[in-house]
Design a protein around this motif. Structure first.
Motif, short mmCIF file in Angstrom:
data_model
loop_
_atom_site.label_atom_id
_atom_site.label_comp_id
_atom_site.label_asym_id
_atom_site.label_seq_id
_atom_site.Cartn_x
_atom_site.Cartn_y
_atom_site.Cartn_z
N ALA A 302 -42.65 -20.00 5.45
CA ALA A 302 -41.50 -20.71 4.88
C ALA A 302 -41.50 -20.52 3.37
CB ALA A 302 -41.55 -22.19 5.23
N LEU A 304 -40.28 -21.49 -0.44
CA LEU A 304 -39.77 -22.51 -1.35
C LEU A 304 -39.46 -21.80 -2.67
CD1 LEU A 304 -41.74 -24.01 0.73
CD2 LEU A 304 -41.83 -25.83 -0.98
N GLN A 307 -39.14 -24.16 -7.49
CA GLN A 307 -39.54 -25.56 -7.44
C GLN A 307 -40.02 -26.03 -8.82
OE1 GLN A 307 -39.40 -27.34 -4.13
NE2 GLN A 307 -38.08 -25.52 -4.12
N GLU A 357 -35.81 -37.35 2.55
CA GLU A 357 -36.30 -36.05 3.01
C GLU A 357 -35.19 -35.12 3.47
OE1 GLU A 357 -39.46 -36.12 5.83
OE2 GLU A 357 -40.49 -37.78 4.84
N PRO A 360 -31.76 -31.59 -0.09
CA PRO A 360 -32.29 -30.25 -0.37
C PRO A 360 -33.23 -30.23 -1.57
CG PRO A 360 -29.97 -30.42 -1.02
CD PRO A 360 -30.29 -31.66 -0.26
N THR A 363 -38.72 -31.03 -0.26
CA THR A 363 -39.25 -30.35 0.92
C THR A 363 -40.56 -31.00 1.31
OG1 THR A 363 -38.25 -28.24 0.27
CG2 THR A 363 -40.04 -28.16 1.88
N MET A 365 -43.47 -30.76 4.35
CA MET A 365 -43.88 -29.98 5.50
C MET A 365 -45.40 -29.91 5.57
SD MET A 365 -43.02 -26.15 3.99
CE MET A 365 -43.69 -25.34 5.44
#
Length: 444
Positions: A302, A304, A307, A357, A360, A363, A365
């Protein structure tokens, strides 16, 4: 196996949670003529205003920061005033009370399905070696007479010389070479992590003595942070936990690795003496100015992108309630917790406050491996609160069950937290079949 015990209790609490949530909706619908819709509208607008106000407070300076503080504090107050003025306070109070019951029952249902880190009886160590930082936590080692107490129990104590920068890892390895069969630390989480890495490397038990300032690791182990001497009881009658150990660029960590805004702040020399002031002074430049760096990360495939901050934890954190201190219910799940934040405007901050959560900008996880990159050869990283500079890309992984932690049998703060609240899971628990797995977890 059929549903029984904790499974039946989880199902009952899940059904109560759904009934209470439905009740909150019914209260608002029945009060439509008295302004049930206004209760929702005022609440939503209050959350939006509060989120925007917090953004202006942390990301701006001067009069805008002052305005943001007034908005963040004033918005919930204004909502309460409007409830009273419009005669909606009883409707709002009823809906809020039912929603609080729904949340409490939902968490109780999830908590009943949560497996815990289990210990097993451990033999008494014969040659334990404990490293102690006399200045950690404002002098807890001396205040609780930890050196004397440990020596009475047969431990060899190495008191760190705080006037020089000693290599704690080297001291621990020397102790192992001299025959230590247990390593322990009375100090902060950064020192704990260094010695924990050596203990895991040599497959030795590790003793945590919460003599630091915050002692997050000890908190999640259930140790008594108010009296660190109680951890020494493990030397005469303890149990062993097999827990995971984080690894960042070859260095062990027990709690968290921070990238981005927080890592930049802790690098500043003035941070140790004035944490809040340093953070408030630095955040406008880091969040919206040229000083802030953007990070990319890949967590188990995944991606990201861009950030502002990435937090990687040794096992995922959860919060028991909206104002509660985040904790880890387990330290042996075999997964890293990953949190990424990207908020660049008051509108995005308001969206985050409203949707949590689902926004957007946030994140949340889990992963087994995460690689963090930036447009720089090296980046600041905070490892268990310690400020470091590491070459990019920086990789974080987990070593499942690598650390043998010796703890007292009586641990007053063993966490009983629920997993992250997901209403779909509550519905499944309420109406689906449940079964008890061999690991103690109730599955639907």
């Amino acid at each position: 196996m059929t549903d029984s015990g904790g499974g039946a209790g989880a199902r009952m609490m899940a059904r109560c949670a759904l009934l209470a949530a439905l009740g909150a909706v019914v209260v608002l619908v029945l009060a439509q003529g008295r302004g049930g819709l206004l209760v929702v509208l005022y609440g939503v607008l209050g959350l939006i205003a509060c989120g925007a106000g917090v953004w202006w407070f942390v990301a701006r300076r001067g009069s805008v920061r002052l305005f943001g503080a007034l908005v963040a504090v004033g918005a919930p107050v204004l909502v309460l005033v409007l409830f009273v003025r419009e005669g909606l306070w009883d409707t709002a109070l009823g809906a809020i009370a039912l929603w609080a019951v729904a949340l409490a029952c939902a968490r109780a249902a999830l908590r009943a399905t949560r497996p815990t880190t289990r210990g097993r009886a451990a033999p008494r160590p014969r040659r334990p070696v404990l490293l102690m930082n006399p200045k950690s936590g404002g002098g807890k080692v001396g205040r609780f007479e930890l050196v004397e107490r440990a020596q009475e129990l047969g431990a060899r104590v190495i008191v760190l010389d705080t006037s020089t920068q000693q290599d704690v890892g080297a001291l621990a390895r020397r102790a192992v070479a001299e025959g230590a069969d247990l390593l322990g630390v009375a100090g902060g989480d950064g020192t704990q992590a260094l010695v924990a890495g050596v203990a895991a490397e040599h497959r030795l038990p590790f003793l945590v003595i919460p003599a630091g300032t915050r002692n997050h690791f000890a908190l999640d182990l259930g140790l008594d942070r108010s009296d660190p001497s109680r951890s020494l009881d493990a030397l005469t009658g303890g149990e062993e936990l097999r827990i995971d150990l984080g690894d960042v660029a070859g260095r062990a960590f027990v709690n968290t690795v921070s990238f981005g805004v927080y890592a930049d702040i802790v690098q500043r020399p003035e941070y140790r003496d004035a944490k809040a002031g340093t953070a408030l002074n630095a955040m406008p430049d880091l969040l919206v100015g040229d000083a802030g760096r953007r990070l990319d990360a890949v967590a188990d495939g995944a991606v990201l992108v861009a950030q502002q901050a990435v937090l990687v934890s040794n096992n995922p954190y959860v919060s028991p309630d909206a104002l509660g201190e985040a904790r880890r219910p387990r330290l042996d799940s075999g997964e890293l917790g990953v949190l990424g934040i990207r908020v660049e405007s008051a509108g995005q901050a308001a969206d985050l406050a409203l949707r949590g959560e689902l926004s957007p900008g946030l994140t949340v996880m889990t992963a087994r491996r995460i690689e963090v990159t930036a447009d720089a050869g090296e980046i600041p990283v905070a490892v268990d609160g310690e400020a470091l500079m590491l070459p990019t890309p920086v990789t974080c992984t987990l070593r499942p069950g690598a650390l043998r932690v010796l703890v007292p049998r009586n641990r007053p703060g063993v966490p009983a937290l629920a997993p992250r609240l997901r209403w779909r899971r509550i519905i499944v628990l309420a109406f689906g079949r449940t079964a008890r797995t061999s690991g103690g977890e109730t599955r639907a």
